[in-house]
Design a protein around this motif. Sequence first.
Motif, short mmCIF file in Angstrom:
data_model
loop_
_atom_site.label_atom_id
_atom_site.label_comp_id
_atom_site.label_asym_id
_atom_site.label_seq_id
_atom_site.Cartn_x
_atom_site.Cartn_y
_atom_site.Cartn_z
N PHE A 1 71.90 54.54 49.03
CA PHE A 1 71.91 54.91 47.62
C PHE A 1 71.22 56.23 47.33
O PHE A 1 71.06 56.58 46.17
CB PHE A 1 71.26 53.79 46.80
N ARG A 2 70.80 56.96 48.33
CA ARG A 2 70.14 58.23 48.09
C ARG A 2 71.10 59.39 48.35
O ARG A 2 72.03 59.30 49.15
CB ARG A 2 68.89 58.39 48.95
N GLY A 3 70.85 60.48 47.65
CA GLY A 3 71.64 61.67 47.86
C GLY A 3 71.25 62.38 49.14
O GLY A 3 70.14 62.22 49.65
N ASP A 4 72.18 63.17 49.68
CA ASP A 4 71.88 63.94 50.89
C ASP A 4 70.90 65.07 50.61
O ASP A 4 70.10 65.44 51.47
CB ASP A 4 73.17 64.51 51.49
N ARG A 5 70.96 65.62 49.41
CA ARG A 5 70.10 66.73 49.00
C ARG A 5 69.59 66.46 47.58
O ARG A 5 70.14 65.65 46.85
CB ARG A 5 70.88 68.05 48.99
N ARG A 6 68.54 67.18 47.20
CA ARG A 6 68.09 67.10 45.82
C ARG A 6 69.19 67.59 44.87
O ARG A 6 69.94 68.50 45.21
CB ARG A 6 66.83 67.95 45.61
#
Length: 249
Positions: free
Chosen positions: A136-141
Motif C-alpha cells: 500500500f505504499r508508493g514507490d516514491r514520495r
Amino acid sequence: MAVLAMLTSSLALPALAGNPGYDRPGYGFTPVVLGTGDITIEQGLPDWSRSRQNGITRSQYSADSLLRIGIGGPLELQLGSSPWNSLRQSGADSDDHSHGHGDTILGLKLALPSSSQAVSWGLLGSVEFTDGAKAFRGDRRQYLLGAQFNLQASERNSLGLYLQNVRSDGTDSTTVAVSDNYMPSSTLVLYVETARLRTPGQGSGTVAGAGLGWLITPRVQLDAGFDRRLDGAVPDWQTNLGVAIYFGR
C-alpha cells in the motif's frame, strides 16, 4: 491514496458558527479553514474501489483517516493516512490478499480571499511519504497541489470545480472534477460529480457519481456516495461511506 476528497463549503452549511464544513465526501475539499485550535476528524468506514485490467480484478477497502487542525489565519494543517487497508487481487490462476496501513500524508490548506460572498476558493498542498505497508505504499514520495473553486449559485444550490496535480519521480497525475450540490434541508446535501483522471503509464479516464452528506448533529456528518467508470483507465467502481466530527468551539 485516494483520499483525497470533495465537499464544497455549502455541502454542509455549518450549524455551529465556527464549523466551515467537511472535506468528505467526493473529490476535492472545502476551501474554508478551521478556526485557530479547532479540530475535525474525518474517517472512512471504509471506502471501497474495484477495477479490472488484463484479466486481474483488484478490490480494495481503505479506512482513510484525516485530521484537520486550524493553525490561525487562513491556514489549516492536515495529517492523513489509511491505518487499515485490505486488497484482493484475483484472476489468471492467482488469488492474493494483503492487509496493512497506507502512507502518511502531511498537508497545508490555504483559504484565499474573494471579492464576492458567492465565490470561495483555496489551495491545498501535501506530501505523501513512503512509510506504508509493502502492498500500500508508493514507490516514491508524492507531492500534491490542489485548487478548489466554489460558486453559491442560489440559496440551496452550489457548484464546485477541483483541479489537482500529483508529482512523483518526475511524472504528473492530474484530476479535474466538477460537482453540483443541492440542499433539500439544512441538514442534508445531495451531490452529483464527474471527474477526468490521468495517470502516467495507464492513460486517462472519466468517472461520474452521486452521494449525500447528512448532519445528524451540529457536529457530526455521515456521508455515502459512489463513482462509476464511464471510460478509460480508471476504477470500475468507487464508493465512500464515512463520518466527520467537528471538535471546535
